[in-house]
Design a protein around this motif. Structure first.
Motif, mmCIF file in Angstrom:
data_model
loop_
_atom_site.group_PDB
_atom_site.id
_atom_site.type_symbol
_atom_site.label_atom_id
_atom_site.label_comp_id
_atom_site.label_asym_id
_atom_site.label_seq_id
_atom_site.Cartn_x
_atom_site.Cartn_y
_atom_site.Cartn_z
ATOM 1 N N VAL A 1 -6.075 -8.569 4.737
ATOM 2 C CA VAL A 1 -5.058 -7.984 4.781
ATOM 3 C C VAL A 1 -4.925 -6.655 4.127
ATOM 4 O O VAL A 1 -4.409 -5.606 4.522
ATOM 5 N N GLY A 2 -5.922 -6.543 3.189
ATOM 6 C CA GLY A 2 -6.233 -4.992 2.502
ATOM 7 C C GLY A 2 -6.728 -3.949 3.605
ATOM 8 O O GLY A 2 -6.306 -3.000 3.602
ATOM 9 N N GLU A 3 -7.707 -4.691 4.296
ATOM 10 C CA GLU A 3 -8.433 -3.860 5.462
ATOM 11 C C GLU A 3 -7.302 -3.368 6.304
ATOM 12 O O GLU A 3 -7.492 -2.295 6.941
ATOM 13 N N GLN A 4 -6.347 -4.237 6.753
ATOM 14 C CA GLN A 4 -5.287 -3.978 7.994
ATOM 15 C C GLN A 4 -4.369 -3.110 7.322
ATOM 16 O O GLN A 4 -4.024 -2.062 7.996
ATOM 17 N N LEU A 5 -4.066 -3.156 5.972
ATOM 18 C CA LEU A 5 -3.087 -2.218 5.466
ATOM 19 C C LEU A 5 -3.640 -0.584 5.466
ATOM 20 O O LEU A 5 -3.055 0.260 5.598
ATOM 21 N N LEU A 6 -5.084 -0.884 4.808
ATOM 22 C CA LEU A 6 -5.671 0.574 4.888
ATOM 23 C C LEU A 6 -5.871 1.204 6.331
ATOM 24 O O LEU A 6 -5.273 2.474 6.380
ATOM 25 N N ILE B 1 0.922 -1.114 -0.027
ATOM 26 C CA ILE B 1 0.144 0.205 0.028
ATOM 27 C C ILE B 1 0.896 1.344 -0.012
ATOM 28 O O ILE B 1 2.068 1.243 0.538
ATOM 29 N N ALA B 2 0.302 2.282 -0.708
ATOM 30 C CA ALA B 2 1.181 3.657 -0.547
ATOM 31 C C ALA B 2 0.097 4.678 -0.524
ATOM 32 O O ALA B 2 -0.970 4.756 -1.135
ATOM 33 N N ALA B 3 0.493 5.943 0.074
ATOM 34 C CA ALA B 3 -0.458 6.918 0.312
ATOM 35 C C ALA B 3 0.290 8.032 -0.375
ATOM 36 O O ALA B 3 1.507 8.253 -0.303
ATOM 37 N N TYR B 4 -0.309 8.787 -1.154
ATOM 38 C CA TYR B 4 0.519 9.880 -2.073
ATOM 39 C C TYR B 4 -0.458 11.129 -1.810
ATOM 40 O O TYR B 4 -1.737 11.165 -1.481
ATOM 41 N N LEU C 1 3.538 -2.894 3.811
ATOM 42 C CA LEU C 1 3.609 -4.377 3.253
ATOM 43 C C LEU C 1 3.465 -5.134 4.329
ATOM 44 O O LEU C 1 3.836 -5.429 5.411
ATOM 45 N N LEU C 2 2.499 -6.328 3.848
ATOM 46 C CA LEU C 2 2.270 -7.533 4.676
ATOM 47 C C LEU C 2 2.043 -8.810 3.705
ATOM 48 O O LEU C 2 1.913 -8.738 2.638
ATOM 49 N N ILE D 1 -2.138 2.438 7.191
ATOM 50 C CA ILE D 1 -1.620 3.726 6.388
ATOM 51 C C ILE D 1 -2.493 4.869 6.781
ATOM 52 O O ILE D 1 -1.874 5.818 6.933
ATOM 53 N N LEU D 2 -3.825 4.741 7.216
ATOM 54 C CA LEU D 2 -4.525 5.850 7.796
ATOM 55 C C LEU D 2 -3.810 6.325 9.154
ATOM 56 O O LEU D 2 -3.597 7.468 9.625
ATOM 57 N N GLN D 3 -3.264 5.299 9.892
ATOM 58 C CA GLN D 3 -2.833 5.799 11.203
ATOM 59 C C GLN D 3 -1.239 6.251 10.864
ATOM 60 O O GLN D 3 -1.219 7.498 11.676
ATOM 61 N N LYS D 4 -0.640 5.799 9.955
ATOM 62 C CA LYS D 4 0.820 6.308 9.721
ATOM 63 C C LYS D 4 0.592 7.715 9.186
ATOM 64 O O LYS D 4 1.562 8.602 9.711
ATOM 65 N N THR D 5 -0.229 8.082 8.443
ATOM 66 C CA THR D 5 -0.448 9.317 7.847
ATOM 67 C C THR D 5 -1.601 10.412 8.729
ATOM 68 O O THR D 5 -1.664 11.415 8.279
#
Length: 145
Positions: free
Chosen positions: A38-43, A15-18, A28-29, A46-50
């Protein structure tokens, strides 16, 4: 507002946020047994990271074999198209992209505008063996490219 790209492949999910100018976070998982999970977990990650609430997402694009299992994406695009657009974005002089994946491998030909004009994909379970390169190389010498 950010845009998110998520690629759920047979082995790994990325996943990447732009933010419109640059990539601001990635993840990456291993895909495991649940592409949707895994898609829901990555989303979520990434929302937490950003530090981005869901209502501040401009769009989410899904690709990879697991894209069909992602109910939260706005658009689903083949990895062939994504590879072409990404390569051209990185360097407009790129004309060939090689993807050696966990499930299949591809060689993708781009035109001067970065559009996919041809591709070759292996049809056997030999993704990481380099067999696709031999197939493409042979096609080149027969005048295909």
């Amino acid at each position: 507002m950010i845009s998110i790209g998520i690629d759920v492949g047979s082995v790994a999910a990325k996943i990447a946020a732009y933010d419109g100018e640059k990539i601001i976070a990635t993840g990456l998982l291993p895909t495991g047994w649940s592409p949707k999970g895994v898609g829901e977990q990555l989303l979520k990650e990434i929302l937490q990271k950003t530090n981005t609430p869901k209502n501040k997402i401009k769009s989410i694009v899904g690709t990879g074999y697991g894209r069909v299992s992602l109910p939260f994406v706005d658009k689903k695009v083949t990895e062939i198209t994504c590879h072409g657009k990404g390569a051209y974005y990185i360097d407009p002089n790129i004309r060939t992209v090689i993807d050696i994946g966990g499930q299949d491998s591809k060689v993708i030909k781009l035109n001067n505008e970065g559009m996919v004009v041809d591709f070759l994909m292996n049809d056997k379970c030999a993704a990481g063996t380099g067999q696709i390169i031999l197939q493409y190389h042979g096609k080149c010498f027969r005048g295909g490219h």
